[in-house]
Design a protein around this motif. Structure first.
Motif, mmCIF file in Angstrom:
data_model
loop_
_atom_site.group_PDB
_atom_site.id
_atom_site.type_symbol
_atom_site.label_atom_id
_atom_site.label_comp_id
_atom_site.label_asym_id
_atom_site.label_seq_id
_atom_site.Cartn_x
_atom_site.Cartn_y
_atom_site.Cartn_z
ATOM 1 N N ALA A 1 0.849 -1.191 0.000
ATOM 2 C CA ALA A 1 0.000 0.000 0.000
ATOM 3 C C ALA A 1 0.883 1.239 0.000
ATOM 4 N N THR A 2 2.004 1.137 -0.712
ATOM 5 C CA THR A 2 2.934 2.272 -0.736
ATOM 6 C C THR A 2 2.966 2.915 -2.111
ATOM 7 N N CYS A 3 3.992 3.726 -2.367
ATOM 8 C CA CYS A 3 3.950 4.567 -3.558
ATOM 9 C C CYS A 3 3.774 3.836 -4.895
ATOM 10 N N ASP B 1 -3.367 -7.039 6.267
ATOM 11 C CA ASP B 1 -2.929 -6.277 5.107
ATOM 12 C C ASP B 1 -4.115 -5.692 4.344
ATOM 13 N N ASP C 1 6.372 -3.067 4.145
ATOM 14 C CA ASP C 1 5.193 -2.765 3.357
ATOM 15 C C ASP C 1 3.983 -3.579 3.830
ATOM 16 N N ALA C 2 4.204 -4.839 4.161
ATOM 17 C CA ALA C 2 3.127 -5.693 4.672
ATOM 18 C C ALA C 2 3.706 -6.486 5.833
ATOM 19 N N ALA C 3 4.041 -5.767 6.891
ATOM 20 C CA ALA C 3 4.681 -6.404 8.040
ATOM 21 C C ALA C 3 3.685 -7.295 8.758
ATOM 22 N N ASP C 4 3.993 -8.583 8.840
ATOM 23 C CA ASP C 4 3.061 -9.545 9.434
ATOM 24 C C ASP C 4 3.680 -10.360 10.570
ATOM 25 N N LEU D 1 4.876 1.543 7.963
ATOM 26 C CA LEU D 1 5.001 2.626 7.006
ATOM 27 C C LEU D 1 3.655 3.332 6.889
ATOM 28 N N GLY D 2 3.669 4.655 6.755
ATOM 29 C CA GLY D 2 2.423 5.396 6.560
ATOM 30 C C GLY D 2 1.765 4.979 5.254
ATOM 31 N N ILE D 3 0.433 5.067 5.201
ATOM 32 C CA ILE D 3 -0.312 4.679 4.001
ATOM 33 C C ILE D 3 0.119 5.523 2.804
ATOM 34 N N GLU E 1 6.400 6.264 0.473
ATOM 35 C CA GLU E 1 7.410 5.603 -0.322
ATOM 36 C C GLU E 1 7.891 4.369 0.440
ATOM 37 N N ASN E 2 7.860 3.220 -0.213
ATOM 38 C CA ASN E 2 8.336 2.005 0.455
ATOM 39 C C ASN E 2 9.845 2.049 0.417
#
Lengths: 290, 290
Positions: free
Chosen positions: A177-179, A204, B37-40, B134-136, B139-140
């Protein structure tokens, strides 16, 4: 009509939904454009087996210093202004680090001596292939290239220019869900979020929902591998009032068909019905927002 | 102290489940979740957060509309289409290069530090864990991965831990490149599907760029025996040590539902496999030391 297929996380079945929808729309006689925006690891072509027609090298602009014109140590304006450390002072000259450059062009416009021309850095390739009435656009990021969004932009631009008015345009987004996802989602009438009924899937999905709401793109959810986990995703959709567009049941047959790169609607009984239902639902959603 | 990263190229191969299981094997480790990005990983390890810090990286432009004279210079020079027709900055698109600030004749455009998300240091039942959110739509950034890894390494040194175990990100772009830097061994998790084999080869090539020794774990065995064999042959041909294999198993999902590692969920079935994998890794390091 432009429909994006996204998911917070990789491996949930985005490409499965995108390619099966493309094949379904194509069967109903529509002219389809599918853009695979996962340029890091593109996979849609395995399922659609297109005939590649045209491959193009894609680049970004990077600076090249004309040392004869450069004013040297007393100026160093380009070095001071570059926020990506792509230019540094080495012994007696400005040195370029093209791999760090974002291609913004600030150094070129800022140089008082017009000593900066633009050269290019390779991003990878974009390519287009055809299968039935589906045009597949995809990109392949060069190994070692760090920046995916510029290539995503190129692939998308290419598809929009070469195939400006398909009956339906599908965008297979990169994971997360990033750039890069923001880049891929832009301009879509509606989006499908693919998830699976597991804690990872739900976690997610929540992030992806937040992104879609922020971008104000209407969306619904497809649950892939339904039946493998629990009801938490269903409960969440009800609580949040999110449309469930369809469910692809979990089965060993579907898993092995996917593993071979086959389309579910061609291989596994019952899946065609679900895909057609998803197609109907998302078309209605896209139309109602136009 | 040795650093081990687990990556897969493609998402959904079981990387995080395997990382969590390995966290419980062998001696005390420091854990780093670099799939920012998708920390689980936290969904299994239930971390107790001790430290939460804001993460800043790069810049974002802001335009003061009171000062703006609507000359259009900023829009003309912005190569990222980050300035709207109303002269507001589209945050998701702004690279923070500062071209707008440079060209603005009325000092309306200025650059601000960019808050991209949070970084955490937590306690888990297997050791200290560094992770991030990371904020929605941010930039990842590989920079966040680098920051998480730097913190994990510092903690490992302070705690005299022998290993840092890194859950890497999918793809081959910026975050993965940052996950691979300065790593002792790279464990590739692969599943026998055409997509995953393609993606594995690309990420293996990337690891080759960094001259990182690679080992491999096969997951979801049984869904496609022919491709499983192809994966084994690929490993053999490229001197990739095959560490172990897991069958396609819904217990991976069931363990997730219970917030457990697969070994905690079914020690008899998964314990010996994970121990076997850990012993192989350990033996590799012992041989390197000799």
């Amino acid at each position: 009509m432009q429909i994006a297929i996204a998911s917070g996380k990789g491996g949930t079945g985005k490409t499965t939904v995108a390619t099966n929808l493309a094949a379904y729309f194509s069967r109903t006689g529509m002219d389809v454009s599918l853009i695979d925006c996962d340029v890091e690891e593109p996979n849609a072509h395995f399922f659609l087996t297109p005939q590649w027609k045209d491959e193009k090298k894609e680049t970004v602009p990077v600076p090249r210093i004309d040392h004869d014109k450069c004013l040297g140590e007393e100026c160093r304006k380009c070095i001071e202004l570059c926020r990506f450390n792509a230019l540094i002072w080495m012994v007696d000259a400005v040195l370029e680090f093209p791999e760090l450059c974002h291609g913004c062009g600030l150094c070129t416009i800022a140089c008082p001596a017009s000593a900066i021309e633009e050269s290019t850095r390779s991003l990878g390739i974009s390519r287009v292939g055809q299968k039935d009435s589906i045009s597949l656009y995809s990109g392949l990021l060069r190994i070692g290239e760090a920046m995916a969004p510029p290539l995503i932009k190129k692939v998308k631009q290419r598809a929009l220019t070469e195939h400006p008015a398909p009956d339906v345009r599908l965008i297979d987004c990169p994971p997360g869900a990033t750039c890069p996802v923001v880049e891929a989602l832009e301009g879509s009438d509606a989006a499908i979020l693919v998830t699976e009924p597991t804690p990872f899937g739900l976690h997610d999905l929540r992030i992806a929902v937040e992104l879609l709401r922020k971008m104000e793109v209407p969306f619904g959810v497809v649950i892939n591998r339904a039946g493998m986990g629990d009801d938490r995703v269903h409960d969440y959709l009800k609580e949040e009032n999110i449309a469930l567009l369809g469910e692809l049941p979990h089965s060993m047959e579907a898993a092995s068909s996917y593993s071979e790169g086959k389309l579910l609607i061609e291989q596994v009984p019952g899946y065609e019905k679900v895909i057609s239902q998803i197609a109907q639902n998302i078309q209605n959603m896209a139309k109602s927002t136009r | 102290m040795k650093q081990i990263v687990i990556i897969s190229g493609k998402g959904g191969t079981g990387k995080t489940s395997i990382t969590a299981a390995l966290a419980g094997a062998g001696p005390h480790k420091v854990l780093a979740d670099c799939d920012v990005d998708a920390a689980d990983l936290h969904l299994i390890l239930s971390p107790e957060i001790n430290l939460k810090e804001k993460f800043h990286s790069g810049f974002t432009a802001t335009i003061d509309l009171d000062k703006c004279i609507q000359c259009g210079q900023c829009r003309e020079h912005c190569r990222f289409d980050a300035i709207s027709p109303e002269f507001t900055v589209i945050r998701e698109k702004c690279e923070g290069c500062g071209a707008c600030e440079f060209v603005c004749p009325s000092e309306a455009a200025t650059m601000q530090d960019r808050m991209c998300g949070y970084q955490f240091v937590s306690n888990t039942r297997f050791g200290t864990m560094v992770h991030a959110a990371l904020g929605i739509g941010e930039e990842n950034s590989g920079k966040l991965v680098t920051s998480v890894r730097r913190e994990a390494k510092a903690i490992a040194e302070a705690e005299k831990a022998k290993f840092v175990l890194v859950d890497g990100s999918p793809g081959i772009g910026c975050p993965v490149i940052a996950s691979l830097a300065d790593i002792d061994i790279c464990i590739l998790v692969a599943e026998p599907t055409v997509s995953a084999i393609h993606d594995l080869k690309r990420v293996h090539e990337l690891a080759g760029h960094f001259k990182t020794p690679c080992m491999c774990i096969l997951n979801k065995c049984g869904i496609n025996p022919a491709l499983e064999q192809e994966l084994e042959q690929y490993c053999a041909a490229n001197s990739i040590v095959l560490l172990g294999k897991f069958q396609y198993d819904l217990d991976f999902t069931k363990a997730q539902l219970h917030r457990q590692t697969v070994v905690e969920y079914d020690p008899e079935k998964f314990g010996p496999i994970i121990d076997g994998i850990w012993n192989e890794i350990n033996q590799y390091f012992r041989q390197m030391e000799e």
